[in-house]
Each structure stands twice: as C-alpha cells, then as structure tokens.
Design an enzyme around this catalytic site. Structure first.
Site, PDB file in Angstrom:
ATOM      1  N   GLU A  39       0.823  -1.207   0.000  1.00 25.36           N
ATOM      2  CA  GLU A  39       0.000   0.000   0.000  1.00 25.36           C
ATOM      3  C   GLU A  39       0.860   1.261   0.000  1.00 25.36           C
ATOM      4  O   GLU A  39       0.559   2.234  -0.686  1.00 25.36           O
ATOM      5  CB  GLU A  39      -0.945   0.019   1.199  1.00 25.36           C
ATOM      6  CG  GLU A  39      -1.991  -1.083   1.187  1.00 25.36           C
ATOM      7  CD  GLU A  39      -2.854  -1.074  -0.059  1.00 25.36           C
ATOM      8  OE1 GLU A  39      -2.950  -0.022  -0.720  1.00 25.36           O
ATOM      9  OE2 GLU A  39      -3.421  -2.119  -0.374  1.00 25.36           O
ATOM     10  N   TYR A 120      -6.230   6.919   3.430  1.00 25.56           N
ATOM     11  CA  TYR A 120      -6.330   5.800   2.497  1.00 25.56           C
ATOM     12  C   TYR A 120      -5.632   4.548   3.020  1.00 25.56           C
ATOM     13  O   TYR A 120      -6.221   3.462   3.076  1.00 25.56           O
ATOM     14  CB  TYR A 120      -5.751   6.152   1.115  1.00 25.56           C
ATOM     15  CG  TYR A 120      -5.509   4.899   0.331  1.00 25.56           C
ATOM     16  CD1 TYR A 120      -6.572   4.229  -0.252  1.00 25.56           C
ATOM     17  CD2 TYR A 120      -4.247   4.303   0.272  1.00 25.56           C
ATOM     18  CE1 TYR A 120      -6.393   3.012  -0.886  1.00 25.56           C
ATOM     19  CE2 TYR A 120      -4.056   3.099  -0.356  1.00 25.56           C
ATOM     20  CZ  TYR A 120      -5.127   2.459  -0.938  1.00 25.56           C
ATOM     21  OH  TYR A 120      -4.946   1.259  -1.542  1.00 25.56           O
ATOM     22  N   ASP A 138      -9.410   5.717  -2.884  1.00 22.52           N
ATOM     23  CA  ASP A 138      -8.211   6.193  -3.579  1.00 22.52           C
ATOM     24  C   ASP A 138      -8.657   6.885  -4.866  1.00 22.52           C
ATOM     25  O   ASP A 138      -9.854   7.117  -5.076  1.00 22.52           O
ATOM     26  CB  ASP A 138      -7.274   5.019  -3.872  1.00 22.52           C
ATOM     27  CG  ASP A 138      -7.806   4.156  -5.001  1.00 22.52           C
ATOM     28  OD1 ASP A 138      -9.023   4.112  -5.176  1.00 22.52           O
ATOM     29  OD2 ASP A 138      -7.005   3.534  -5.713  1.00 22.52           O
TER      30      ASP A 138
END
Length: 345
Positions: A39, A120, A138
């Site tokens: 991520e 996020y 996102d």
DNA sequence: AATACGGGGAG
DNA sequence: CTCCCAGTATT
C-alpha cells in the site's frame, strides 16, 4: 442485483492477480506487513512501477522485524527511483514503531496514527489485512463513484460525499475484496480516458453513463503550469576514482537520498560555490528534470580532484551506482559521464 | 483548503 | 507533450 453483489461477482471472475494480494474470496488473512508495504509503495505510484520493486524489497526485508533493524541508507537506496522519499523515511519509522509494539494495530483509527499511514492506507490495511468494514477511497474509487452517482461537485470537495457513498456499499463479509474490487474496476475498466462501459458490472446503474457525463467525472480543479527553476550541481571525482556525494537533508527535496553538492535549487538558489577546491569546468549541456510542481535545469560543473582534497560539503564514496540515485541526480551523473575529466582512473 | 513532494506509464 | 496514479504531511 445490488451494486455490492454485482461488483463482488465481477471481482471473483476478473480480479487482477498481484503478488501482494490473495485470490478473491480467500478464507486466509494476508500478512499485514506485506499489505502495508504494498500500500505504501502504491501511493501515487502505478502498479506497473511497483511490480518489479515489490518482490526485491520483500526478499531483502521479509518481515517487519527485519525492516526495523535495517540501516536507513540501505532502505533509501532500495527505494531510489520510486519517488516521494518521505515514504521510505516513514516506512522505516513505522516499521520500528510496529516492531516495538509487537505487531500492527488492527483498527483504522490506530493504524492512522502510524507514520506514513493517512486516510487511504489506514483504511486499506484495516480492510484488506484485518477484515474491518471500512470505506477505502483512492483515486480509482473517486472516479468510479463520481461516475456511478454522477457527482458534479469538484474534487476535493466531493471527497466526503464519495466516502459516504462507499461506506453504504461496503459489505461486512468481504470488505477487503470489496476495496480491491473497486480499485480494480477503476484501474481496468472505469479508466480516465477510455472507459470500457460495456464490460462494466455497474453499466446499467451508472448515472454518469445514463446522463452522458462519464468523461467529465470526476470534476477536477484546473492546475497551473509549473514554474522553471535553475540550479548548479558539482560532480567531483578524486584521483583514486572516489565520487564526491552528499546525503540530502531529510527536510529537503529528495531528502535522505544521495546527491551531488550544489545550490539549494529546491529553495530557489541558482548558484553556489564549489564543495571542494579544484579546477571546476562547466559542461556545455545542462541536465533537465521535471518534478510535479516545477521544472529544473541544472548547470553541471565537473572536476578531477587531488588525492588529499578535503571537501567543504559532502564526502567521498569509493563507488557510485547510478541506480541508487534519485532521477534528477541520475541525469546529472549521466551528463557528467560525457566529460573525460571523470573517466575511471 | 492549499501546497510540497517523484517518477513513470499510457495515450 | 499531458494526464494521472492503491496519497501523506504540513501549513
């Protein structure tokens, strides 16, 4: 059929297979370390750019303890070329915090307090690694949702509405799959320029498609042209072949990364005195590099330095692998290669 | 809310 | 070339 069901059914058949991801509908839980690492690497970075780097990084530091124990410079070197180097600095700080507390926290709220985890990333790790029912938003999700509900409010103002819409759709059973499904939809079908609406599981329901506004969603604010900046960089090489390099201060552009000494072009300085005494020659050609918010032109000065040179700035390193340099510095190095003054001893 | 912060892929 | 990407931190 409701939107959530339709999306998950599509995901079960069309999910991208990615190294950091479990297959759809998997009963296993992925390794939080691997999810987190992916991520962070994927922040403002395309899957294509991350793919060749993720495995390398993971092989080198396979778990959070290994990363927490890693020398900072080695992590920075491994990150070279990926951009947004604050991510790498935060990655190390986060790994150390997590190793210290004995593992990743499992809630969005606690994850949010770790370095480098914003709205996020905290949500995505909570949903994907820990199965928490949270909304993951996102750039892909913003586009998909703005289209599906034909949201005319410009970004970033529309973020709250988008987040609320997603929150109503997240299923309790498969929050991680749902998040990844929405992102896959945005990445593969609901693309910015040429959306493949006929293949989309939400084709019938999509309001933008119904209204003919698909290509105008989401509405983004106009951006201004980036200004030009000038600077100078000094590429010095000692008679024994060692290069004069500095480690850039962490609070500056390219912070923590190696670079050639020179003017503080990130702070508007166009010229600077040499970092060591020597016969510096300016190359005829300049090194150009584009950043997000300005375009940089660097004048490059080179010199072959005496064996007993004491640098005023930076220090000598015996060998230089250009792959460990950030892009702008790599351009400087490549240009400097054209000078006979810097040839191998 | 606005701005700083990289680099590369896609068209 | 332009746009955009699995954004975050700071002001």
């Amino acid at each position: 059929m409701d939107l959530t069901r339709a999306l998950l059914d599509w995901y079960d058949r069309h999910a991208r297979r990615l190294p950091w991801r479990l297959p759809p509908a998997s009963r296993e839980r992925p390794d939080p370390y691997r999810v987190w690492l992916a991520e962070v690497m994927l922040q403002q970075t395309t899957v294509a750019a991350v793919l060749p780097r993720y495995g390398r990084f993971l092989a080198r530091w396979p778990d959070v303890a290994a990363l927490a124990a890693a020398p900072e410079a080695e992590v920075m070197a491994e990150w070279a070329g990926l951009g947004y180097y604050a991510r790498a600095r935060n990655l190390i700080a986060c790994a150390r915090a997590v190793a210290e507390r004995g593992g990743f926290p499992e809630t969005e709220e606690e994850l949010r307090t770790l370095p480098g985890l914003g709205a996020y990333t905290a949500a995505s790790v909570a949903a994907i690694a820990f199965g928490q029912q949270v909304a993951v938003v996102d750039g892909n999700v913003e586009r998909v949702i703005a289209r599906a509900f034909d949201i005319a409010t410009p970004l970033p103002q529309a973020r709250r509405t988008i987040r609320d819409r997603v929150a109503t759709l997240v299923p309790a059973g498969r929050p991680g799959d749902f998040a990844q499904a929405l992102m896959d939809l945005g990445a593969t079908l609901c693309t910015p320029r040429r959306p493949a609406c006929v293949l989309c599981p939400w084709c019938e329901a999509c309001l933008a498609r119904r209204h003919g506004t698909t290509l105008q969603r989401p509405v983004k604010p106009p951006r201004k042209a980036p200004p030009e900046r000038l600077g100078v960089a000094y590429v010095g090489r000692r008679s024994d072949g060692a290069w004069l390099l500095e480690t850039r201060a962490p609070d500056r552009m390219l912070g923590g990364m190696p670079g050639f000494p020179g003017s503080a072009w990130d702070r508007g300085e166009e010229d600077a005195p040499p970092p060591a005494p020597g016969d510096w020659q300016e190359l005829a050609q300049t090194a150009r590099h584009s950043f997000t918010h300005f375009t940089l032109t660097l004048r490059v000065r080179v010199a072959r330095l005496d064996g007993d040179t004491t640098p005023l700035q930076g220090s000598f390193v015996p060998a230089l692998d250009p792959a460990t340099l950030p892009g702008a510095m790599r351009r400087v190095w490549e240009l400097a290669q054209t000078s006979p003054l810097l040839a191998d001893p």
